[in-house]
Scaffold this active site. Sequence first.
Site, PDB file in Angstrom:
ATOM      1  N   GLU A 121      -2.830   2.862   9.123  1.00 43.64           N
ATOM      2  CA  GLU A 121      -3.961   2.970  10.043  1.00 43.64           C
ATOM      3  C   GLU A 121      -3.519   3.520  11.409  1.00 43.64           C
ATOM      4  O   GLU A 121      -4.317   4.101  12.130  1.00 43.64           O
ATOM      5  CB  GLU A 121      -4.628   1.592  10.216  1.00 43.64           C
ATOM      6  CG  GLU A 121      -6.140   1.665  10.292  1.00 43.64           C
ATOM      7  CD  GLU A 121      -6.825   0.293  10.305  1.00 43.64           C
ATOM      8  OE1 GLU A 121      -6.162  -0.730  10.583  1.00 43.64           O
ATOM      9  OE2 GLU A 121      -8.035   0.256  10.058  1.00 43.64           O
TER      10      GLU A 121
ATOM     11  N   HIS B 196       9.970  -2.447 -13.882  1.00 43.12           N
ATOM     12  CA  HIS B 196       9.472  -2.316 -15.248  1.00 43.12           C
ATOM     13  C   HIS B 196       8.145  -1.569 -15.276  1.00 43.12           C
ATOM     14  O   HIS B 196       7.435  -1.603 -16.277  1.00 43.12           O
ATOM     15  CB  HIS B 196       9.333  -3.708 -15.876  1.00 43.12           C
ATOM     16  CG  HIS B 196      10.644  -4.434 -15.949  1.00 43.12           C
ATOM     17  ND1 HIS B 196      11.372  -4.576 -17.125  1.00 43.12           N
ATOM     18  CD2 HIS B 196      11.398  -5.008 -14.974  1.00 43.12           C
ATOM     19  CE1 HIS B 196      12.489  -5.228 -16.864  1.00 43.12           C
ATOM     20  NE2 HIS B 196      12.531  -5.501 -15.566  1.00 43.12           N
TER      21      HIS B 196
ATOM     22  N   LYS C 145     -18.188   3.409   6.890  1.00 41.97           N
ATOM     23  CA  LYS C 145     -19.120   2.390   7.388  1.00 41.97           C
ATOM     24  C   LYS C 145     -20.478   3.021   7.647  1.00 41.97           C
ATOM     25  O   LYS C 145     -21.512   2.461   7.286  1.00 41.97           O
ATOM     26  CB  LYS C 145     -18.593   1.764   8.690  1.00 41.97           C
ATOM     27  CG  LYS C 145     -17.398   0.859   8.500  1.00 41.97           C
ATOM     28  CD  LYS C 145     -17.046   0.173   9.808  1.00 41.97           C
ATOM     29  CE  LYS C 145     -15.672  -0.441   9.755  1.00 41.97           C
ATOM     30  NZ  LYS C 145     -15.173  -0.844  11.053  1.00 41.97           N
TER      31      LYS C 145
END
Length: 426
Positions: free
Chosen positions: A278, A299, A414
């Site tokens: 960010e 793995h 948003k």
Amino acid sequence: MIKLDLTNIVDINELKKYQNDVERINKMINEKSGPGNDFLGWVDWPVNYDKDEVSRMIASAKYVRENYDILVVCGIGGSYLGARCALEAIKGLKYNDSLEIIFMGQTFSPNYVAQVLEYLKGKKFAINVISKSGTTTETSISFRLLKELLEKQVGKDEARKAIFATTDKEKGALKTLSTQEGYETYVLPANIGGRYSVLTAVGLFPLACAGLDIQAMLDGAKEARELYDSNDISTNICYQYALTRDYMLRHNKSVEMYVTYEPQMSQLSEWLKQLFGESEGKEKKGLLPASVTFSTDLHSLGQFIQDGTPLLFETIINVLTPNQDIVIPHDEQDLDGLNYLEGKDLAFVNQKAFEGTLKAHVEDGKVPCAVIYLDQMNERNLGHLFYFFMRACAMSAYLLEINPFNQPGVEIYKRNMFHLLGKKGY
Ligand code: PA5
């Protein structure tokens, strides 16, 4: 307590070429003169923090521990990740404590929210709602639901005593509500952004409730502040790390893979991903922060790291002494062939996995690897580490000529979401 090994990633002489940049940017950080300079309150926070507020938090944490069975910590992003990271890194993933900590407010998931509310029914719980703006939708929805349940269970007066709000000192919806209802409040200072706020009440209050030594965490950060404001590249490991990141980006690496060997440190990687992602991911620049937990992910993603597209370097955080250990027992039959490890502890095995993997990735895979060593994971070291990374992040972002303290990109989703939800004005 913290060491940086750059042997397998860059020659320190390459980093020394950044001397002029380091001096210029370090001055900008100390004098708070760079882009986003009104959000540099975290730089001196380990010295300037409000001592009375810390005492108040410690006293309230005692009250919470004595009077409730659960604390629900309600927040998202910078108002969530630091506390969760510290809680898990120090206490682990499975532990017994008289106070259970549950995180909420970090998702719209109807499943998760419904599950937590159902779990809380009939239980003695308190709430720490954390939001600087006081209007973050995920947090606000969860808090509305939590408050409704709490008031229904214990009545408005008892609920008031069980709600602790961490928000802006003066403004915002949560501040208004807290004043109106008389909630105990803590401050997220105006000059500290969410992802740089773990050492404020945002992180410290829930951690104090969990029984952690928040004073030691602040002391660790203070030590880090003293160490890392130097311009000397040969000794300042915080800036060495920041410069290494920049060097990698300029040498065709686009992903920084955070590696830990402890599942309980996977939330530290989440905190790091937010901090660097960010802060730096702007203007089509920045490294993509990613993470793995070894040996588990050896793995799965281990294959890609060893042999796949060469786009990443690793930053390995290696804690040398675990807080707990287990010895491998003898088995009469030895069908699993493990008796050669009999009497050895898992810390030994984990370290050998680290050494073997480092060699495989560096020598065979040609993956550059930086290693940060910590002697132990405790409050002091974690406070130190938080500060180390925040300061390194500011240096890194300024090297890219980016404002580390805003996040203009997150507003776009948003806007669209509010439009689709029918919010007024969108
Ligand atoms: O780092 C940031 O600034 C963000 O991640 C915020 O912390 C997050 O969006 C939550 O914001 P608020 O505390 O205003 O609810």
